[in-house]
Write a protein that holds these residues in place. Structure first.
Motif, mmCIF file in Angstrom:
data_model
loop_
_atom_site.group_PDB
_atom_site.id
_atom_site.type_symbol
_atom_site.label_atom_id
_atom_site.label_comp_id
_atom_site.label_asym_id
_atom_site.label_seq_id
_atom_site.Cartn_x
_atom_site.Cartn_y
_atom_site.Cartn_z
ATOM 1 N N ARG A 147 -6.852 -7.098 111.454
ATOM 2 C CA ARG A 147 -7.610 -7.822 110.440
ATOM 3 C C ARG A 147 -8.909 -7.101 110.088
ATOM 4 O O ARG A 147 -9.255 -6.937 108.919
ATOM 5 N N SER A 148 -9.643 -6.687 111.124
ATOM 6 C CA SER A 148 -10.895 -5.984 110.851
ATOM 7 C C SER A 148 -10.638 -4.652 110.172
ATOM 8 O O SER A 148 -11.382 -4.240 109.270
ATOM 9 N N LYS A 149 -9.559 -3.980 110.564
ATOM 10 C CA LYS A 149 -9.239 -2.705 109.939
ATOM 11 C C LYS A 149 -8.871 -2.885 108.479
ATOM 12 O O LYS A 149 -9.318 -2.140 107.601
ATOM 13 N N HIS A 150 -8.097 -3.905 108.192
ATOM 14 C CA HIS A 150 -7.719 -4.172 106.804
ATOM 15 C C HIS A 150 -8.936 -4.561 105.966
ATOM 16 O O HIS A 150 -9.050 -4.169 104.796
ATOM 17 N N ALA A 151 -9.835 -5.345 106.551
ATOM 18 C CA ALA A 151 -11.035 -5.729 105.812
ATOM 19 C C ALA A 151 -11.883 -4.510 105.474
ATOM 20 O O ALA A 151 -12.406 -4.386 104.359
ATOM 21 N N GLU A 152 -12.018 -3.598 106.433
ATOM 22 C CA GLU A 152 -12.779 -2.384 106.163
ATOM 23 C C GLU A 152 -12.112 -1.537 105.095
ATOM 24 O O GLU A 152 -12.772 -0.950 104.232
ATOM 25 N N MET A 153 -10.795 -1.457 105.141
ATOM 26 C CA MET A 153 -10.068 -0.683 104.137
ATOM 27 C C MET A 153 -10.231 -1.297 102.748
ATOM 28 O O MET A 153 -10.398 -0.574 101.752
ATOM 29 N N GLU A 154 -10.192 -2.615 102.674
ATOM 30 C CA GLU A 154 -10.373 -3.266 101.379
ATOM 31 C C GLU A 154 -11.774 -3.017 100.820
ATOM 32 O O GLU A 154 -11.949 -2.765 99.625
ATOM 33 N N LYS A 155 -12.778 -3.063 101.700
ATOM 34 C CA LYS A 155 -14.134 -2.766 101.249
ATOM 35 C C LYS A 155 -14.247 -1.331 100.747
ATOM 36 O O LYS A 155 -14.894 -1.058 99.738
ATOM 37 N N GLU A 156 -13.617 -0.423 101.475
ATOM 38 C CA GLU A 156 -13.665 0.976 101.060
ATOM 39 C C GLU A 156 -12.965 1.184 99.718
ATOM 40 O O GLU A 156 -13.447 1.919 98.854
ATOM 41 N N ARG A 177 -15.180 -0.139 96.983
ATOM 42 C CA ARG A 177 -16.298 0.770 96.725
ATOM 43 C C ARG A 177 -15.850 1.978 95.913
ATOM 44 O O ARG A 177 -16.522 2.397 94.958
#
Length: 715
Positions: A110-119, A122
């Motif tokens: 979940r945290s990895k997917h959230a970071e990927m979505e933010k990236e 951006r």
């Protein structure tokens, strides 16, 4: 004791049934299959490694060998062979890099997917910004490993044209964005300057700056025409975009720039700058320009010019412009100005006072000007405190207007601040002489026509006080005749062919004086004074020219100037002036009355404008809303001046909600049986507030649904 016994002892001490194991082992409910793992060839060889990993892994169960990183991440069974190393079947099948690392830690999905979505978000924003700034997005670059994001103005001395976040090292963006150039590629139009959604190329900016300095700058010559647009932008973005907005008022190459800027971007930049408590010398310059050529508006309640003028003067005094030789007294650091810098600050302070006086006179409010030692006239002196002949003459004119306003409309013993009749008559005689001396002094210098127009406007400002007199005041008719001459002289000069550029690019102050002159003509020609006019037809023709001139100063459809012109036309057509009653012969007695006196008297010389609108509303309320018959509503269509009639093919159909006019079958215009003021924002409230002298005019009064000029009724 051999190695196997040591391992066995260690394993026994860590039995799953021991108290330590029960306390530390995590509870994981899943099926475990150890078949084939105990007999793995790498089990014995990896025993020493397992022993060394006991502490960091918090005491592993005996006989369980380590899985590869990929399988541990997914919590799957792994058949990796550690010695000799053989990758597991899952990594072989998925072509993954199979390896075992002692410091590997699982990453939550979940945290990895959230970071990927933010990236991803951006990167998408960066790509969108790059497209907006003129870059070409190569969706499938042929050589994305070596592509670079380059600025079209990479060699420019300034970096304001590009977003720094798009420069250089962002690998994900640089792998997607390239500038197509040469060969089969074509350079897209890039925009050098951007304010929100308003984008300008270098060519646009150069053309707009040339337009500004050619046509607008002569009204306030205090900027440097030789300075580049880039330097103006570096000084302050508000100054740069203000110049762009002013120059775009009549700019035909891109006629939508003014609308795009005034629809929000420049307003937000302006108030954001003001909200940050401006202490920049260049913000003061920008405010001088904004107060001289405000952004177009259709209602005076949305016009912030009077407020911005106060901000301008307070910001100027806050940074010490009124004491330019002692700027360090207003700064946290020591400031030393050379002769040119000192002269520029003195010039800017003089312009601030000229603009403040214009705003005070044009809006009928007390001016916030400050005339002191810095702006004192020093004949024969040459130095940084000496202004150019043009600005010095303009400053002398505005000081005269300030003296008139303060003496005639600042009586502390009167609730409305107006001087008494006798005192005002005495002041009028004194100021008439002062004006004649001022006129002789300025005209002898042979300055530009802009100075002469402002000199004539000062005479109108002085003479408009004649409407405050009563019919029993000595010399009443003579004062009205002086007002007539001042108004006609001002209009004649403004309408000369050689001064066409003054009318086309006029400041807000000249537009307001033009409106005041139009109301003065209307008021004089519909009163007993009309018989005193030697040539009534000349006055009528001049009034028609005034209406067309007010329309010509409009920069957007249905802006304030356009609406004022239409209102004056309505008032003219409603006056029903009879030419036979305006003729005058020698020996005829003129019956003087008090019909020209003003009820609205708190707006200085501009009280005439507000009083005329007040009376217009009062008259039509007395007749009743919607009670005029169709013949009256269409009276303005008879005996029209052909020079004022717009082309028929440019007349759009009016919507039925207008009430006064409706389209016919052949797209012509016919009168509807309703008042000519129906649908103009009166509403159904019987307690409608017709006029508040503390508010601006035309608020909720008119909302014209047509875009062509209303014709004037012929005499």
């Amino acid at each position: 004791m051999d190695a196997h016994s040591i391992i066995g002892a260690g394993s026994a001490s860590l039995s799953p049934t021991s108290p330590v194991s029960a306390r530390n082992a995590p509870i994981i409910k899943r099926k475990r299959s150890t078949g084939g793992l105990d007999s793995s060839p790498g089990s014995a060889a990896g025993a020493d490694e397992d022993q060394s990993m006991l502490e960091p892994e918090k005491k592993r169960q005996p006989g369980v060998k380590r899985a590869c990183n990929e399988c541990r991440q997914q919590k799957l069974r792994c058949d990796v062979v550690q010695d000799p190393f053989q990758s597991c079947s899952r990594c072989n099948r998925l072509k993954l890099d199979c390896k075992i690392e002692s410091n590997f830690k699982r990453i939550g999905k979940r945290s990895k997917h959230a970071e990927m979505e933010k990236e991803i978000d951006r990167l998408r924003r960066n790509i969108s910004q790059a497209r907006a700034q003129g870059y070409i997005v190569d969706e499938e670059p042929e050589d994305h490993h070596h592509s670079q994001l380059q600025s079209p103005v990479a060699n420019s001395a300034y970096s304001h044209t590009r977003n720094p976040s798009l420069m250089g090292s962002d690998e994900a963006v640089t792998s997607l964005l390239t500038l197509k150039r040469g060969g089969s590629y074509s350079m897209a139009t890039h925009y050098a300057y951007e304010l929100e959604g308003v984008r300008l190329t270098e060519q646009d900016v150069v053309g707009l700056f040339q337009e500004f300095f050619a046509y607008y700058h002569p009204f306030l010559p205090f900027l440097n025409p030789d300075q580049s647009p880039d330097l103006y932008f570096q000084q302050h973005a508000l100054l740069f975009w203000t110049i762009i907005a002013i120059a775009s008022r009549r700019y035909t190459a891109r006629p939508t720039i003014l609308h795009d800027l005034s629809s929000g971007p420049l307003h937000r930049l302006l108030w954001g700058t003001v909200g940050d408590v401006p202490n920049s010398y260049f913000v003061v310059k920008a405010l001088c320009l904004i107060c001289t050529w405000p952004l177009p508006t259709s209602t005076t309640t949305a016009d912030p010019t009077h407020i911005l003028c106060g901000v301008m003067m307070k910001a100027a005094t806050g940074i010490g412009l009124h004491r330019p030789s002692h700027t360090q007294d207003f700064s946290r650091v020591s400031v030393e100005l050379n002769k040119d810098q000192l002269h520029d600050r003195v010039t800017t302070w003089a312009v601030c006072n000229i603009v403040a006086q214009h705003v005070g006179s044009g809006y009928g409010q007390p001016a916030s000007s400050l005339y002191d030692w810095t702006l004192a006239i020093r004949p024969g002196e040459d130095g940084p405190f000496t202004l150019s002949p043009e600005l010095e003459a303009r400053l002398r004119i505005e000081r005269f207007c300030d003296k008139v306003s303060k003496e005639m409309y600042s009586n502390a013993s009167d609730p409305r601040g107006v001087a008494g009749d006798e005192h005002r008559a005495m002041l009028m005689r004194v100021y008439r002489r002062d004006y004649q001396e001022l006129q002789a002094s300025i005209m002898s210098q042979h300055l530009s026509s802009i100075v002469e127009v402002h000199l004539k406007a000062a005479a109108v400002h002085l003479r408009l006080a004649g409407f405050f007199d009563s019919s029993t005041t000595p010399g009443y008719v003579d004062d009205l005749m002086g007002l007539w001459r001042a108004v006609t002289s001002f209009l004649d000069l403004l309408f000369e062919d050689s001064n066409h550029h003054i009318l086309r690019f006029s400041t807000n102050y000249l537009q307001q004086m033009l409106v005041a002159a139009g109301f003065a003509l209307l008021k004089l020609m519909r009163s007993f004074f009309a018989k005193s006019v030697g040539d009534f037809d000349r006055g009528r023709t001049l009034f028609h020219k005034t209406i067309n001139a007010i329309r010509a100063t409009s920069v957007q459809d249905n802006d304030l100037q356009w609406r004022l012109a239409e209102l004056i036309v309505q008032m003219w057509n409603g006056a029903r002036i009879d030419h036979s009653n305006t003729s005058y012969r020698d020996g005829d007695k003129i019956e003087v009355d008090d019909s020209l006196q003003l009820k609205v008297r708190c707006r200085h010389s501009m009280s005439l404008v507000y009083d005329s609108i007040w009376r217009w509303r009062e008259e039509y309320q007395a007749q009743g809303r919607g009670t005029l018959d169709a013949n009256e509503s269409s009276a303005s269509s008879t005996h029209l001046d052909s020079t004022l009639m717009p082309p028929q093919n440019n007349m759009p159909n009016l919507i039925a909600a207008n009430g006064a006019l409706t389209p016919t079958a052949n797209n012509g215009m016919s009168a509807a049986p309703s008042s000519m003021i129906a649908g103009m924002g009166y509403g159904g409230d019987p307690n409608y507030d017709f006029f508040d002298p503390q508010h601006w005019m035309l608020d909720g009064l008119l909302d014209f649904n047509y875009s062509y000029p209303q014709p004037l009724e012929g005499m």
